[in-house]
Enzyme design. Structure first.
Site, PDB file in Angstrom:
ATOM      1  N   GLN A  78       2.515  -4.354  -3.045  1.00  0.00           N
ATOM      2  CA  GLN A  78       1.580  -3.233  -3.046  1.00  0.00           C
ATOM      3  C   GLN A  78       0.284  -3.628  -3.746  1.00  0.00           C
ATOM      4  O   GLN A  78       0.151  -3.493  -4.960  1.00  0.00           O
ATOM      5  CB  GLN A  78       2.202  -2.003  -3.722  1.00  0.00           C
ATOM      6  CG  GLN A  78       1.327  -0.789  -3.551  1.00  0.00           C
ATOM      7  CD  GLN A  78       2.024   0.491  -3.963  1.00  0.00           C
ATOM      8  OE1 GLN A  78       3.188   0.518  -4.320  1.00  0.00           O
ATOM      9  NE2 GLN A  78       1.273   1.562  -3.904  1.00  0.00           N
ATOM     10  N   PHE A  79      -0.678  -4.106  -2.951  1.00  0.00           N
ATOM     11  CA  PHE A  79      -1.949  -4.555  -3.516  1.00  0.00           C
ATOM     12  C   PHE A  79      -2.723  -3.424  -4.184  1.00  0.00           C
ATOM     13  O   PHE A  79      -3.558  -3.669  -5.057  1.00  0.00           O
ATOM     14  CB  PHE A  79      -2.813  -5.238  -2.449  1.00  0.00           C
ATOM     15  CG  PHE A  79      -3.511  -4.291  -1.508  1.00  0.00           C
ATOM     16  CD1 PHE A  79      -4.818  -3.902  -1.745  1.00  0.00           C
ATOM     17  CD2 PHE A  79      -2.857  -3.811  -0.381  1.00  0.00           C
ATOM     18  CE1 PHE A  79      -5.462  -3.041  -0.878  1.00  0.00           C
ATOM     19  CE2 PHE A  79      -3.491  -2.951   0.488  1.00  0.00           C
ATOM     20  CZ  PHE A  79      -4.809  -2.558   0.239  1.00  0.00           C
ATOM     21  N   THR A  80      -2.437  -2.174  -3.824  1.00  0.00           N
ATOM     22  CA  THR A  80      -3.175  -1.047  -4.396  1.00  0.00           C
ATOM     23  C   THR A  80      -2.920  -0.869  -5.895  1.00  0.00           C
ATOM     24  O   THR A  80      -3.635  -0.108  -6.551  1.00  0.00           O
ATOM     25  CB  THR A  80      -2.858   0.270  -3.660  1.00  0.00           C
ATOM     26  OG1 THR A  80      -1.465   0.556  -3.773  1.00  0.00           O
ATOM     27  CG2 THR A  80      -3.263   0.181  -2.191  1.00  0.00           C
TER      28      THR A  80
END
Length: 148
Positions: A78-80
């Site tokens: 999850q790059f967010t």
């Protein structure tokens, strides 16, 4: 590197309506990878995560590890987690790792976790995923490699 660890009684992830990973008791782990992260960082994070004693023992105290309860892992990239919201209302993700490097690091983390934990399920890197979980507690811990 950031791990958002949620103690769960069950969790699953699907892509395009098809379940691709599912666990019962264990950890759902959202994994954020930055531009600076490397294998040494990942190793430190994995060791800390798998050693966490956050499951209840017979006396109701959080004293048992993932191995003690024969728990599983569901690992989701999850790059967010590297959203920068300092300016304006639209997050910037410039602190997140480049996709190719982040995917290699995610695969490294999966491989190392599989060496330590019998059941490791995963999401699909870069896919539009739907994640469902039953958070047990709720119990959520954020591990940040810069604070370990």
């Amino acid at each position: 590197m950031k791990f958002v660890i949620q103690r769960v009684t069950e969790a699953d992830v699907s892509v395009e309506g098809k379940t691709i990973g599912s666990i019962q008791k264990g950890f759902l782990v959202l994994i954020g990878i930055s531009r600076e992260d490397d294998c040494a960082t990942a190793d430190k994070m994995i060791k800390k995560m798998t050693g966490l004693r956050i499951f209840e023992d017979a006396e109701g105290k959080t004293n048992l590890s993932l191995a003690d309860v024969e728990g599983s892992l569901l690992l989701i990239s999850q790059f967010t987690l590297y959203a920068n919201c300092k300016k304006g209302n639209r997050p910037s993700f410039i602190e997140a790792g480049e996709p190719d490097a982040a995917e290699r690091m995610y695969e490294y983390i999966i491989g190392e976790c599989r060496r330590r934990v019998p059941i490791v399920e995963t999401g699909s890197f870069g896919a539009d995923m739907k994640v469902r979980l039953v958070n047990d507690g709720p119990f959520t811990i954020v591990l940040d490699s810069e604070k370990l």
